[in-house]
Design a protein around this motif. Structure first.
Motif, PDB file in Angstrom:
ATOM      1  N   GLU A 117      -8.754  -8.680   3.555  1.00 25.51           N
ATOM      2  CA  GLU A 117      -7.892  -9.486   4.408  1.00 25.51           C
ATOM      3  C   GLU A 117      -6.781 -10.190   3.635  1.00 25.51           C
ATOM      4  O   GLU A 117      -5.701 -10.410   4.161  1.00 25.51           O
ATOM      5  N   LYS A 118      -7.036 -10.556   2.395  1.00 25.48           N
ATOM      6  CA  LYS A 118      -6.093 -11.385   1.642  1.00 25.48           C
ATOM      7  C   LYS A 118      -5.154 -10.587   0.741  1.00 25.48           C
ATOM      8  O   LYS A 118      -4.408 -11.165  -0.029  1.00 25.48           O
ATOM      9  N   VAL A 119      -5.190  -9.270   0.813  1.00 30.06           N
ATOM     10  CA  VAL A 119      -4.390  -8.436  -0.081  1.00 30.06           C
ATOM     11  C   VAL A 119      -3.296  -7.722   0.707  1.00 30.06           C
ATOM     12  O   VAL A 119      -3.564  -7.117   1.747  1.00 30.06           O
ATOM     13  N   ALA A 120      -2.073  -7.774   0.198  1.00 27.30           N
ATOM     14  CA  ALA A 120      -0.952  -7.067   0.824  1.00 27.30           C
ATOM     15  C   ALA A 120      -0.871  -5.655   0.249  1.00 27.30           C
ATOM     16  O   ALA A 120      -1.221  -5.428  -0.908  1.00 27.30           O
ATOM     17  N   PRO A 121      -0.398  -4.697   1.043  1.00 22.52           N
ATOM     18  CA  PRO A 121      -0.288  -3.320   0.544  1.00 22.52           C
ATOM     19  C   PRO A 121       0.649  -3.193  -0.665  1.00 22.52           C
ATOM     20  O   PRO A 121       0.482  -2.305  -1.492  1.00 22.52           O
ATOM     21  N   VAL A 132     -13.183  -5.299  -6.222  1.00 21.23           N
ATOM     22  CA  VAL A 132     -13.670  -4.832  -4.924  1.00 21.23           C
ATOM     23  C   VAL A 132     -14.951  -5.569  -4.555  1.00 21.23           C
ATOM     24  O   VAL A 132     -15.724  -5.997  -5.420  1.00 21.23           O
ATOM     25  N   ASP A 133     -15.151  -5.720  -3.255  1.00 17.61           N
ATOM     26  CA  ASP A 133     -16.356  -6.344  -2.721  1.00 17.61           C
ATOM     27  C   ASP A 133     -17.543  -5.457  -3.070  1.00 17.61           C
ATOM     28  O   ASP A 133     -17.471  -4.236  -2.964  1.00 17.61           O
ATOM     29  N   ARG A 134     -18.668  -6.056  -3.437  1.00 18.83           N
ATOM     30  CA  ARG A 134     -19.830  -5.272  -3.842  1.00 18.83           C
ATOM     31  C   ARG A 134     -20.528  -4.599  -2.660  1.00 18.83           C
ATOM     32  O   ARG A 134     -21.240  -3.621  -2.841  1.00 18.83           O
ATOM     33  N   LYS A 136     -19.011  -3.668   0.785  1.00 15.09           N
ATOM     34  CA  LYS A 136     -18.250  -2.665   1.517  1.00 15.09           C
ATOM     35  C   LYS A 136     -17.128  -2.046   0.710  1.00 15.09           C
ATOM     36  O   LYS A 136     -16.395  -1.193   1.210  1.00 15.09           O
ATOM     37  N   TYR A 137     -16.943  -2.491  -0.525  1.00 17.46           N
ATOM     38  CA  TYR A 137     -15.941  -1.952  -1.450  1.00 17.46           C
ATOM     39  C   TYR A 137     -14.510  -2.082  -0.941  1.00 17.46           C
ATOM     40  O   TYR A 137     -13.667  -1.265  -1.253  1.00 17.46           O
ATOM     41  N   PHE A 138     -14.213  -3.100  -0.132  1.00 12.81           N
ATOM     42  CA  PHE A 138     -12.826  -3.382   0.225  1.00 12.81           C
ATOM     43  C   PHE A 138     -12.129  -3.978  -0.991  1.00 12.81           C
ATOM     44  O   PHE A 138     -12.725  -4.745  -1.747  1.00 12.81           O
ATOM     45  N   ILE A 139     -10.864  -3.639  -1.176  1.00 17.42           N
ATOM     46  CA  ILE A 139     -10.101  -4.201  -2.299  1.00 17.42           C
ATOM     47  C   ILE A 139      -9.782  -5.665  -1.974  1.00 17.42           C
ATOM     48  O   ILE A 139      -9.092  -5.956  -0.996  1.00 17.42           O
ATOM     49  N   GLN A 140     -10.297  -6.564  -2.766  1.00 18.94           N
ATOM     50  CA  GLN A 140     -10.137  -7.988  -2.518  1.00 18.94           C
ATOM     51  C   GLN A 140      -9.077  -8.645  -3.403  1.00 18.94           C
ATOM     52  O   GLN A 140      -8.513  -9.672  -3.036  1.00 18.94           O
ATOM     53  N   LEU A 141      -8.810  -8.051  -4.594  1.00 19.50           N
ATOM     54  CA  LEU A 141      -7.965  -8.746  -5.552  1.00 19.50           C
ATOM     55  C   LEU A 141      -7.329  -7.748  -6.524  1.00 19.50           C
ATOM     56  O   LEU A 141      -8.045  -6.953  -7.133  1.00 19.50           O
ATOM     57  N   PRO A 142      -6.001  -7.770  -6.670  1.00 22.59           N
ATOM     58  CA  PRO A 142      -5.402  -6.955  -7.738  1.00 22.59           C
ATOM     59  C   PRO A 142      -5.626  -7.653  -9.077  1.00 22.59           C
ATOM     60  O   PRO A 142      -5.504  -8.869  -9.178  1.00 22.59           O
ATOM     61  N   LEU A 143      -5.971  -6.887 -10.096  1.00 20.23           N
ATOM     62  CA  LEU A 143      -6.270  -7.464 -11.404  1.00 20.23           C
ATOM     63  C   LEU A 143      -5.186  -7.073 -12.413  1.00 20.23           C
ATOM     64  O   LEU A 143      -4.561  -6.017 -12.278  1.00 20.23           O
ATOM     65  N   PRO A 144      -4.998  -7.896 -13.438  1.00 17.87           N
ATOM     66  CA  PRO A 144      -4.024  -7.544 -14.492  1.00 17.87           C
ATOM     67  C   PRO A 144      -4.565  -6.395 -15.346  1.00 17.87           C
ATOM     68  O   PRO A 144      -5.766  -6.106 -15.309  1.00 17.87           O
TER      69      PRO A 144
END
Length: 149
Positions: A117-121, A132-134, A136-144
């Motif tokens: 929900e909090k990530v823009a394309p 990723v969430d453990r 459902k594996y939704f991408i939650q956060l872009p990492l450096p």
């Protein structure tokens, strides 16, 4: 002609208090005394602030212990679920609303997932690390990018 011995014989005139005062005020501007007094006041105020703080700034970038809010930090950590690090290897239907992302979790598997929900394309690119969430594996956060120590 110039005679060095004659120079030594000339009487040496010592400076009196008036001459010394004239030399001291010769290069001074009209506001020198006021500026010097204010500079001393600033130094005294700076020293008193340093004494009140008690701890100097650290190179680690941490704030002073008096400014820490450990209770709120602990509560925030308990509310957030831990993420798993994955790598986004491919974007399917990029730029569209139904875009999906192929992620690779090391030594586990590859998954086709959607964004949280909090990530823009626009935040996620091919080849970048993501959290990723453990469940459902939704991408939650872009990492450096990973930085080797």
């Amino acid at each position: 002609e110039y005679d060095p011995d004659e120079e030594d014989k000339a009487p040496v005139r010592t400076l009196d208090e008036g001459d010394i005062a004239l030399l001291q005020t010769y290069g001074a501007g009209p506001y020198k005394a006021a500026i010097k007094r204010i500079e001393n006041d600033i130094k005294e105020a700076h020293n008193s602030v340093k004494e009140l703080v008690g701890i100097r700034e650290s190179d680690t970038g941490l704030s002073l212990p008096s400014q820490w809010d450990l209770v709120a930090d602990k509560q925030m950590l308990q509310e957030e679920q831990p993420l798993q690090v994955a790598r986004c290897t491919k974007i399917i239907n990029a730029g569209q609303e139904d875009a999906h992302y192929l992620i690779n979790i090391r030594q586990v598997a590859k998954f086709v997932v959607a964004l949280g929900e909090k990530v823009a394309p626009t935040d996620v690119e091919e080849g970048m690390r993501v959290g990723v969430d453990r469940a459902k594996y939704f991408i939650q956060l872009p990492l450096p990018p990973k930085i080797d120590p």
